[in-house]
Design an enzyme around this catalytic site. Structure first.
Site, PDB file in Angstrom:
ATOM      1  NE  ARG A   6      25.062  94.659  94.722  1.00  0.00           N
ATOM      2  CZ  ARG A   6      25.260  94.328  95.987  1.00  0.00           C
ATOM      3  NH1 ARG A   6      26.438  93.920  96.375  1.00  0.00           N
ATOM      4  NH2 ARG A   6      24.280  94.407  96.858  1.00  0.00           N
ATOM      5  NE  ARG A  19      27.677  94.144  84.570  1.00  0.00           N
ATOM      6  CZ  ARG A  19      27.449  95.194  85.349  1.00  0.00           C
ATOM      7  NH1 ARG A  19      28.276  96.220  85.350  1.00  0.00           N
ATOM      8  NH2 ARG A  19      26.393  95.219  86.135  1.00  0.00           N
ATOM      9  CB  CYS A  49      29.916  96.256  93.064  1.00  0.00           C
ATOM     10  SG  CYS A  49      28.948  97.754  93.294  1.00  0.00           S
ATOM     11  CE  LYS A  71      22.975  95.855  83.829  1.00  0.00           C
ATOM     12  NZ  LYS A  71      22.512  96.315  85.155  1.00  0.00           N
ATOM     13  CG  ASN A  72      18.648  98.576  85.805  1.00  0.00           C
ATOM     14  OD1 ASN A  72      19.619  97.816  85.797  1.00  0.00           O
ATOM     15  ND2 ASN A  72      18.775  99.874  85.959  1.00  0.00           N
ATOM     16  CG  ASP A 107      21.851 103.191  86.926  1.00  0.00           C
ATOM     17  OD1 ASP A 107      22.834 103.141  87.692  1.00  0.00           O
ATOM     18  OD2 ASP A 107      21.065 102.242  86.772  1.00  0.00           O
ATOM     19  CG  ASP A 137      20.593  96.001 105.534  1.00  0.00           C
ATOM     20  OD1 ASP A 137      20.886  96.305 104.362  1.00  0.00           O
ATOM     21  OD2 ASP A 137      20.329  96.844 106.406  1.00  0.00           O
ATOM     22  CG  LEU A 138      16.898  97.707 103.562  1.00  0.00           C
ATOM     23  CD1 LEU A 138      16.468  98.928 102.770  1.00  0.00           C
ATOM     24  CD2 LEU A 138      16.367  97.792 104.992  1.00  0.00           C
ATOM     25  CB  ILE A 194      22.425 106.468  94.893  1.00  0.00           C
ATOM     26  CG1 ILE A 194      21.261 107.412  94.527  1.00  0.00           C
ATOM     27  CG2 ILE A 194      21.963 105.022  94.976  1.00  0.00           C
ATOM     28  CD1 ILE A 194      20.110 107.391  95.494  1.00  0.00           C
ATOM     29  NE  ARG A 247      25.398  98.104  93.887  1.00  0.00           N
ATOM     30  CZ  ARG A 247      25.158  98.012  92.585  1.00  0.00           C
ATOM     31  NH1 ARG A 247      24.105  98.589  92.052  1.00  0.00           N
ATOM     32  NH2 ARG A 247      25.956  97.316  91.806  1.00  0.00           N
ATOM     33  N   PRO A 248      24.508  96.684 100.562  1.00  0.00           N
ATOM     34  CG  PRO A 248      24.045  97.616 102.628  1.00  0.00           C
ATOM     35  CD  PRO A 248      24.669  97.940 101.313  1.00  0.00           C
TER      36      PRO A 248
END
Length: 426
Positions: free
Chosen positions: A99, A405, A123, A22-23, A313, A131-132, A335, A128-129
């Site tokens: 996301r 999902r 979420c 999935k990822n 995960d 900005d990076l 995390i 989980r911003p």
């Protein structure tokens, strides 16, 4: 609303085919935005998130076709073509559901010169911003504006320009966005403190197959020499290491043995070493990895961290397994700040788990008892299924849309190895 009903206590034995990751799939799909030629992805898992991402790409002007898919097959072959982008806007109603949608940001700016992408917000497992992601694009010359809940990014008139991107901490998503943006930037880009997850390597290999020039695979420093254009390619999605690890936990918690067909040892070293420490036998098979319970489960002390350390995960699935270990385990989540929402549900089934800030103390019990439980997120859902497989009596898992999902046709795979599990509508 569907629910999953499990009558537990049956050891699992047999073979389970491991689907495409999935990822990885959600990272490879936006690569189609980088070329006007077809990108064909093989071993693409049948998942709700994959379908949602395909819908987003359709809105941007990408055509998608499914080739040779049959209802009895796992995985699909999908061809995507972005011959003419008709939009550069990723709207809130899609991004809020998934996301990973933010991963269209880098490819759109690189190819079309602009992008407007909704901020994903929080979420269920914590903030989980992005900005990076934004700082990476700024390092390549993009101009950014945040207004009304959207990020508006625009490349300079001549396109993105290579630069040095230094991440203050490891971010998988930001590394992916930076990598996809850099392949079409003019000059050389260096990404320092890049994520090293196998899915990053899979993305880089796909981009290389499309004509990108990338060095430093599997390291924390990626060097990209920008090219003028990418071409089409055919690429197979890697096997899902998290799915494989989840089914390994199923073998462990039920006292069974499974062959995980297609699983690759080199993508899941910390998962396998932790399973061995917990008392499982693990060996390479002709088609994958064989895992077998050898006796009572041993307690563990685990802390999540970026790859190659133990993955966040897998935290929930290992917690479910360790509820039946002979002793006390300690799990520490570094995390995400809110990834213990499965604990009250596991305790409803007779587990003895105490949360202490970022850590959870899991005291092994003699048995679990079936109960109605509520899923809160994808991996938490799987932890409840695992507990149900081992519990005495009947377990009902509600909100199973979370499972859809990330786990392709979970009930069918578990039924095939001896589980008494079914999906019930209504």
């Amino acid at each position: 609303m569907d629910r999953i009903v499990i009558r537990g206590g049956k050891p699992l034995h047999g073979r389970i085919p491991i689907s495409g990751a999935k990822n990885a799939a959600l990272t490879l799909l936006p690569c189609a935005l980088l070329t006007d030629e077809p990108l064909t992805l093989r071993n693409l898992p049948r998942l709700a998130d994959v379908d949602s991402f395909g819908h987003l790409l359709n809105q941007l002007g990408v055509s998608t076709t499914i080739e040779g898919a049959r209802p009895d097959e796992f995985g699909r072959v999908m061809t995507l073509r972005a011959a003419n982008l008709t939009s550069t806007v990723a709207p809130y109603d899609i991004v809020r559901k998934m996301r990973a949608s933010v991963l269209v940001l880098g490819p759109l700016v690189a190819r079309a010169g602009e992008a407007t992408v909704s901020l994903p917000g929080g979420c269920a497992i914590g903030m989980r911003p992005v900005d990076l992601h934004l700082k990476a694009l700024e390092a390549l010359g993009a101009e950014l504006e945040i207004a009304s809940g959207y990020v508006k990014a625009r490349a300079p008139s001549g396109g993105l320009v290579g630069g040095t991107i230094r991440f203050p901490f490891v971010s998988v998503g930001a590394t992916e966005n930076a990598l996809m943006a850099a392949v079409l930037a003019k000059g050389t880009t260096v990404i320092e403190n890049a994520a090293r997850e196998p899915e990053i390597t899979d993305l880089a290999k796909c981009l290389i197959a499309m004509g990108a020039k990338i060095e430093g695979l599997r390291t924390d420093t990626l060097t990209i020499q920008g090219v003028g254009r990418l071409h089409g390619a055919t690429y197979a999605v890697m096997a899902d290491r998290i799915e494989a690890g989840s089914y390994a936990c199923a073998a462990a918690i039920t006292g069974g043995s499974l062959e995980l067909v297609g699983a690759r040892r080199d993508t899941m070293p910390s998962i396998l070493s932790s399973l061995e420490e917990a008392g499982l036998g693990i060996e390479d098979g002709a088609e994958g990895i064989k895992v077998a319970a050898l006796g009572g489960l041993k307690p563990l002390s685990l802390s999540t961290a970026p790859y190659p350390a133990f993955p966040t995960d897998m935290q929930a699935q290992f917690m479910a397994m360790l509820t039946l270990a002979e002793g006390t385990s300690l799990l520490t989540e570094t995390i995400f700040e809110n990834r213990y929402m499965h604990v009250p549900e596991l305790n409803r089934m007779g587990a003895d788990i105490e949360v202490r800030g970022r850590s959870a103390v899991v005291r092994g019990v003699d048995k679990l008892l079936g109960a109605p439980v509520m899923a809160t997120d994808l991996r938490a859902s799987m932890s409840l299924v695992l507990a149900g497989l081992a519990a005495e009596g009947e377990t009902e898992v509600h909100r199973v849309y979370h499972l859809d999902r990330g786990y392709e046709r979970l009930e069918e795979k578990l039924q095939a190895v001896g589980a008494d599990i079914e999906r019930v509508g209504g």
